[in-house]
Design a protein around this motif. Structure first.
Motif, PDB file in Angstrom:
ATOM      1  N   ASP A  23       3.445  -3.015   3.974  1.00  0.00           N
ATOM      2  CA  ASP A  23       3.017  -4.357   3.582  1.00  0.00           C
ATOM      3  C   ASP A  23       1.965  -4.880   4.552  1.00  0.00           C
ATOM      4  O   ASP A  23       1.540  -4.179   5.482  1.00  0.00           O
ATOM      5  N   ALA A  24       1.538  -6.115   4.337  1.00  0.00           N
ATOM      6  CA  ALA A  24       0.457  -6.684   5.144  1.00  0.00           C
ATOM      7  C   ALA A  24       0.842  -6.855   6.607  1.00  0.00           C
ATOM      8  O   ALA A  24      -0.030  -6.900   7.481  1.00  0.00           O
ATOM      9  N   ASP A  25       2.146  -6.936   6.900  1.00  0.00           N
ATOM     10  CA  ASP A  25       2.603  -7.076   8.283  1.00  0.00           C
ATOM     11  C   ASP A  25       2.782  -5.735   8.977  1.00  0.00           C
ATOM     12  O   ASP A  25       3.143  -5.690  10.156  1.00  0.00           O
TER      13      ASP A  25
ATOM     14  N   ALA B 233      -3.505  -9.505  -4.341  1.00  0.00           N
ATOM     15  CA  ALA B 233      -3.976  -9.490  -2.954  1.00  0.00           C
ATOM     16  C   ALA B 233      -3.534 -10.764  -2.252  1.00  0.00           C
ATOM     17  O   ALA B 233      -3.277 -11.792  -2.895  1.00  0.00           O
ATOM     18  N   LEU B 234      -3.436 -10.679  -0.937  1.00  0.00           N
ATOM     19  CA  LEU B 234      -3.097 -11.841  -0.114  1.00  0.00           C
ATOM     20  C   LEU B 234      -4.372 -12.439   0.462  1.00  0.00           C
ATOM     21  O   LEU B 234      -5.259 -11.719   0.932  1.00  0.00           O
TER      22      LEU B 234
ATOM     23  N   TRP C 238      -6.299  -9.179   1.560  1.00  0.00           N
ATOM     24  CA  TRP C 238      -5.549  -7.963   1.876  1.00  0.00           C
ATOM     25  C   TRP C 238      -4.898  -7.470   0.585  1.00  0.00           C
ATOM     26  O   TRP C 238      -4.119  -8.186  -0.041  1.00  0.00           O
ATOM     27  N   GLY C 239      -5.254  -6.245   0.192  1.00  0.00           N
ATOM     28  CA  GLY C 239      -4.764  -5.693  -1.065  1.00  0.00           C
ATOM     29  C   GLY C 239      -5.867  -4.980  -1.816  1.00  0.00           C
ATOM     30  O   GLY C 239      -5.632  -4.385  -2.870  1.00  0.00           O
TER      31      GLY C 239
ATOM     32  N   PRO D 275      -4.176 -12.908   5.272  1.00  0.00           N
ATOM     33  CA  PRO D 275      -2.906 -13.148   5.971  1.00  0.00           C
ATOM     34  C   PRO D 275      -3.057 -13.173   7.491  1.00  0.00           C
ATOM     35  O   PRO D 275      -2.212 -13.753   8.185  1.00  0.00           O
ATOM     36  N   TRP D 276      -4.119 -12.594   8.023  1.00  0.00           N
ATOM     37  CA  TRP D 276      -4.342 -12.584   9.471  1.00  0.00           C
ATOM     38  C   TRP D 276      -4.739 -13.963  10.009  1.00  0.00           C
ATOM     39  O   TRP D 276      -4.802 -14.164  11.214  1.00  0.00           O
TER      40      TRP D 276
ATOM     41  N   GLU E 186       0.841  -1.195   0.000  1.00  0.00           N
ATOM     42  CA  GLU E 186       0.000   0.000   0.000  1.00  0.00           C
ATOM     43  C   GLU E 186       0.877   1.246   0.000  1.00  0.00           C
ATOM     44  O   GLU E 186       1.743   1.398   0.864  1.00  0.00           O
TER      45      GLU E 186
END
Length: 211
Positions: free
Chosen positions: A121-123, A140-141, A203-204, A144-145, A108
């Motif tokens: 990033d997602a983390d 997109a992931l 996510w994305g 991821p959570w 993002e």
């Protein structure tokens, strides 16, 4: 019968007064020769005075299309390269804090400075990357959570409906190409399979985002 000293009257009239069709042919030929001569005389001058605006414009180089479009912030993009340095500041003189090695990973953009983009990033890891290392292709992931949740899977449906048949299941963290999103569903492709995933399981993409 004449022995050549006198020309017969009929022949003499034909030479002095050609037929109508012959006169028309001669006039047409003369007109064509005149036009051809006129065209040859004008062609060099026309080429020499052609305005530059009539020539094809050369493509501009060195421009950043991402900047010219003034895209909104924040926005999702993906990593273009297999090696992307994440720096602590917007420039090559800043230290590298992380190295991404997964092309296509969604990130993002949250800030811009000249040709540099601050990404997340997602983390939640943040840093600066050069703009040319990013792509507008959307990925997109898969949830991821849910990585820490044993046995968790993200369902890929045949159509954009929860009661449609299942075509695949993705493990949390799998990267999928996002083709489009609308009405809380995204059409994705991963591992050679294509289908629809609930938008809130990726996510994305932003909630209710359409593209």
């Amino acid at each position: 019968m004449s022995d050549g000293g006198e020309v017969p009257a009929g022949v003499h009239k034909a030479l002095m007064f050609p037929s109508v069709s012959l006169r028309r042919s001669l006039l047409s030929a003369l007109a064509l020769l005149t036009l051809a001569s006129h065209a040859e005389a004008q062609t060099p001058a026309a080429a020499a005075t052609r305005p530059e605006s009539a020539m094809p414009a050369a493509a501009e180089e060195g421009q950043d299309p991402d900047m010219s479009r003034k895209l909104p912030l924040p926005r999702f993009v993906s990593l273009k390269s297999a090696r992307v340095n994440l720096r602590v500041g917007p420039g090559k003189d800043y230290a590298v804090s992380w190295l991404f090695t997964k092309p296509g990973l969604p990130v993002e953009i949250i800030q811009e400075y000249d040709l540099w983009r601050r990404i997340r990033d997602a983390d939640g890891t943040e840093g600066w990357v050069y703009h040319s290392l990013l792509s507008g292709e959307r990925t997109a992931l898969a949830a991821p959570w849910l990585k820490s949740k044993k046995g968790a899977l993200v369902t890929v449906h045949r159509s954009a409906a929860a009661d449609s048949s299942v075509v695949a299941e993705m493990e949390p963290g799998v990267v999928a190409k996002v083709r489009e999103c609308s009405f809380s569903w995204c059409e994705v492709e991963a591992g050679g399979r294509r289908g629809f995933v609930s938008q809130n399981e990726m996510w994305g993409v932003y909630p209710d985002e359409r593209f």
